[in-house]
Design a protein around this motif. Structure first.
Motif, PDB file in Angstrom:
ATOM      1  N   ARG A   1      49.558  32.720  35.133  1.00  0.00           N
ATOM      2  CA  ARG A   1      48.873  33.849  34.521  1.00  0.00           C
ATOM      3  C   ARG A   1      48.848  33.756  32.991  1.00  0.00           C
ATOM      4  O   ARG A   1      48.089  34.452  32.339  1.00  0.00           O
ATOM      5  CB  ARG A   1      49.532  35.162  34.961  1.00  0.00           C
ATOM      6  CG  ARG A   1      50.908  35.408  34.345  1.00  0.00           C
ATOM      7  CD  ARG A   1      51.495  36.717  34.836  1.00  0.00           C
ATOM      8  NE  ARG A   1      52.015  36.574  36.186  1.00  0.00           N
ATOM      9  CZ  ARG A   1      52.341  37.626  36.944  1.00  0.00           C
ATOM     10  NH1 ARG A   1      52.165  38.834  36.508  1.00  0.00           N
ATOM     11  NH2 ARG A   1      52.841  37.422  38.142  1.00  0.00           N
TER      12      ARG A   1
ATOM     13  N   ILE B   1      45.502  34.707  39.623  1.00  0.00           N
ATOM     14  CA  ILE B   1      46.035  35.866  38.913  1.00  0.00           C
ATOM     15  C   ILE B   1      45.823  37.133  39.737  1.00  0.00           C
ATOM     16  O   ILE B   1      46.730  37.971  39.857  1.00  0.00           O
ATOM     17  CB  ILE B   1      45.368  35.989  37.523  1.00  0.00           C
ATOM     18  CG1 ILE B   1      45.823  34.842  36.619  1.00  0.00           C
ATOM     19  CG2 ILE B   1      45.704  37.335  36.876  1.00  0.00           C
ATOM     20  CD1 ILE B   1      45.078  34.764  35.303  1.00  0.00           C
ATOM     21  N   ALA B   2      44.651  37.271  40.327  1.00  0.00           N
ATOM     22  CA  ALA B   2      44.377  38.439  41.172  1.00  0.00           C
ATOM     23  C   ALA B   2      45.317  38.487  42.363  1.00  0.00           C
ATOM     24  O   ALA B   2      45.794  39.549  42.768  1.00  0.00           O
ATOM     25  CB  ALA B   2      42.923  38.404  41.630  1.00  0.00           C
ATOM     26  N   GLN B   3      45.601  37.300  42.923  1.00  0.00           N
ATOM     27  CA  GLN B   3      46.516  37.222  44.068  1.00  0.00           C
ATOM     28  C   GLN B   3      47.922  37.630  43.662  1.00  0.00           C
ATOM     29  O   GLN B   3      48.600  38.366  44.405  1.00  0.00           O
ATOM     30  CB  GLN B   3      46.509  35.786  44.605  1.00  0.00           C
ATOM     31  CG  GLN B   3      47.326  35.588  45.867  1.00  0.00           C
ATOM     32  CD  GLN B   3      47.366  34.133  46.294  1.00  0.00           C
ATOM     33  OE1 GLN B   3      47.756  33.255  45.524  1.00  0.00           O
ATOM     34  NE2 GLN B   3      46.953  33.861  47.522  1.00  0.00           N
ATOM     35  N   ILE B   4      48.374  37.191  42.511  1.00  0.00           N
ATOM     36  CA  ILE B   4      49.717  37.541  42.028  1.00  0.00           C
ATOM     37  C   ILE B   4      49.823  39.045  41.780  1.00  0.00           C
ATOM     38  O   ILE B   4      50.817  39.687  42.144  1.00  0.00           O
ATOM     39  CB  ILE B   4      50.049  36.760  40.728  1.00  0.00           C
ATOM     40  CG1 ILE B   4      50.192  35.273  41.036  1.00  0.00           C
ATOM     41  CG2 ILE B   4      51.318  37.299  40.088  1.00  0.00           C
ATOM     42  CD1 ILE B   4      50.336  34.410  39.804  1.00  0.00           C
ATOM     43  N   LYS B   5      48.786  39.620  41.192  1.00  0.00           N
ATOM     44  CA  LYS B   5      48.810  41.055  40.882  1.00  0.00           C
ATOM     45  C   LYS B   5      48.814  41.930  42.129  1.00  0.00           C
ATOM     46  O   LYS B   5      49.385  43.022  42.137  1.00  0.00           O
ATOM     47  CB  LYS B   5      47.619  41.421  39.993  1.00  0.00           C
ATOM     48  CG  LYS B   5      47.719  40.890  38.572  1.00  0.00           C
ATOM     49  CD  LYS B   5      46.497  41.284  37.749  1.00  0.00           C
ATOM     50  CE  LYS B   5      46.646  40.830  36.309  1.00  0.00           C
ATOM     51  NZ  LYS B   5      45.431  41.173  35.495  1.00  0.00           N
ATOM     52  N   SER B   6      48.157  41.420  43.192  1.00  0.00           N
ATOM     53  CA  SER B   6      48.073  42.224  44.419  1.00  0.00           C
ATOM     54  C   SER B   6      49.274  42.040  45.322  1.00  0.00           C
ATOM     55  O   SER B   6      49.414  42.758  46.322  1.00  0.00           O
ATOM     56  CB  SER B   6      46.800  41.842  45.178  1.00  0.00           C
ATOM     57  OG  SER B   6      46.851  40.484  45.618  1.00  0.00           O
TER      58      SER B   6
END
Length: 390
Positions: free
Chosen positions: A224, A384-389
């Motif tokens: 990220r 990054i979207a996967q980590i945030k979710s």
């Protein structure tokens, strides 16, 4: 893939072969599992593991021989097939289903699993869930294999117009194809039309470039926070035949990363000798061979080398595997092998005059630089979207 040009500069396709990844010697067959994807056995090798090692580890070398005969379309005797049935109970369900189907040469198609799905599900079967939870990279490859199933069937049946239409309509497969690419298939004279074969090679290279970017984003920590990919230091100038090999660039990186610039040779393990009897001249010669593009070291040898380079991560196997230095180095090894593969293919493709690379690039270097940045940004944003979710 070897290309031979005749006096009229017409392209003649010889049996599909490419040099080993960072290894000199006689080229080996290079095969695709469908219209664009490489064989899972090649994926094993890109990970530093041969099919023979996998089956030897489970004392099932005879299954390897059987699988090789399936791939060569050789007839399997009933006696030999029956003798294999008891051994099938020792391997994962997906492999067993595939091998049982393959006994009558229908293989993964009959069982409902593509060859990549067999490999991935077999690898993750021990997780205890079904279907197993797989990595970000593995799931993307499964999605692509599924998207290519219908176009591949049409291509194998010689219906190139339908194949092109299916590729155009696929949101997944079309990501790897440039304007006008499917027209080459649509107007091809036969599935083995030289221009169709060339398109398949170029599309496969685009997919491979994407997987390198995906590995870079997914496997290395700090995704990220990164804008520039780590693997940039491993890519040679693909338009320069005199450029250093990816092997050389990897060892340049390893020296700096480990803080052992100019001293790397002394950390090369000589497995047949005690540490106190290290022959430094022999180690220097070995390092020069690796740098020159000679055989890339095995995973076992590299891990032994990393234990010497990062002794503070060596207190336990768990600590070694969790070390950021070790994980980063191991991932750079994976990236290097894939870059070696692309470099070898580009070397052969350079024999074709005025070749246009994917997405209209006039040189391999221009294609690599531009398209790699495209894939890196795409996979970085998704990661990054996967980590945030999570």
């Amino acid at each position: 893939m070897n290309f031979v040009l005749d006096k009229k500069n017409s392209m003649i396709i010889t049996p599909p072969k490419t040099a080993s990844f960072g290894r000199k010697g006689r080229p080996r067959r290079f095969e695709l599992s469908d219209i664009f994807l490489w064989m899972p056995s090649l994926e094993w090798e890109l990970g530093g593991v041969s099919a023979s090692q996998i089956f030897e580890a489970s004392d099932q070398q005879h299954l390897l021989s059987l699988m090789q005969d399936f791939g060569r379309k050789r007839k399997i005797s009933e006696k030999r097939a029956i003798g294999m049935l008891s051994a099938l109970d020792t391997i994962p369900e997906t492999y067993r289903t595939w091998l049982m189907g393959a006994l009558d040469n229908e293989g993964a198609i009959r069982s409902g699993y593509g060859s990549w799905k067999c490999m991935v599900y077999g690898r993750y079967a021990a997780t205890g869930t079904w279907p197993p939870e797989v990595s970000f990279l593995a799931q993307n490859m499964l999605d692509l294999e599924e998207a290519l199933e219908a176009p591949t069937t049409a291509w194998r049946n010689g219906d190139l117009v339908l194949c092109a239409d299916l590729l155009d309509s696929s949101s997944i497969a079309s990501q790897y194809l440039w304007p006008g690419a499917t027209n080459i298939i649509r107007h091809g004279e036969a599935p083995n039309d030289p221009q169709v074969i060339l398109l398949r090679i170029l599309a496969m290279m685009e997919i491979m470039l994407s997987t390198i970017a995906m590995l870079d984003v997914h496997e290395l920590d700090g995704a990220r926070d990164r804008v520039q990919p780590y693997s940039e230091v491993l890519f040679p100038d693909l338009s320069d035949e005199a450029a250093p090999s990816a092997n050389a660039l990897f060892f340049d990186w390893l020296e700096k990363f480990s803080g052992q610039v100019g001293c790397l040779a002394k950390f090369i393990p000589q497995l047949s000798k005690p540490r106190k009897n290290l022959d430094i001249d022999s180690s220097k010669r070995q390092l020069r061979r690796w740098r020159s593009g000679g055989k890339f070291p095995s995973n076992e040898l590299l891990d032994a080398m990393f234990r010497e380079l990062y002794p503070y991560a060596n207190s336990s196997q768990e600590g070694f595997e969790a070390s950021i230095q070790v994980r980063t180095s191991q991932t750079m090894v994976l990236l290097t092998r894939r870059i070696n593969m692309i470099q070898g293919l580009v070397s052969h493709l350079s024999q074709i005059k005025e070749l246009v690379y994917p997405f209209g690039h006039s040189s391999a270097q221009s294609w690599r630089q531009n398209r790699y940045q495209h894939w890196y940004r795409l996979w970085l944003d998704l990661r990054i979207a996967q980590i945030k979710s999570a």
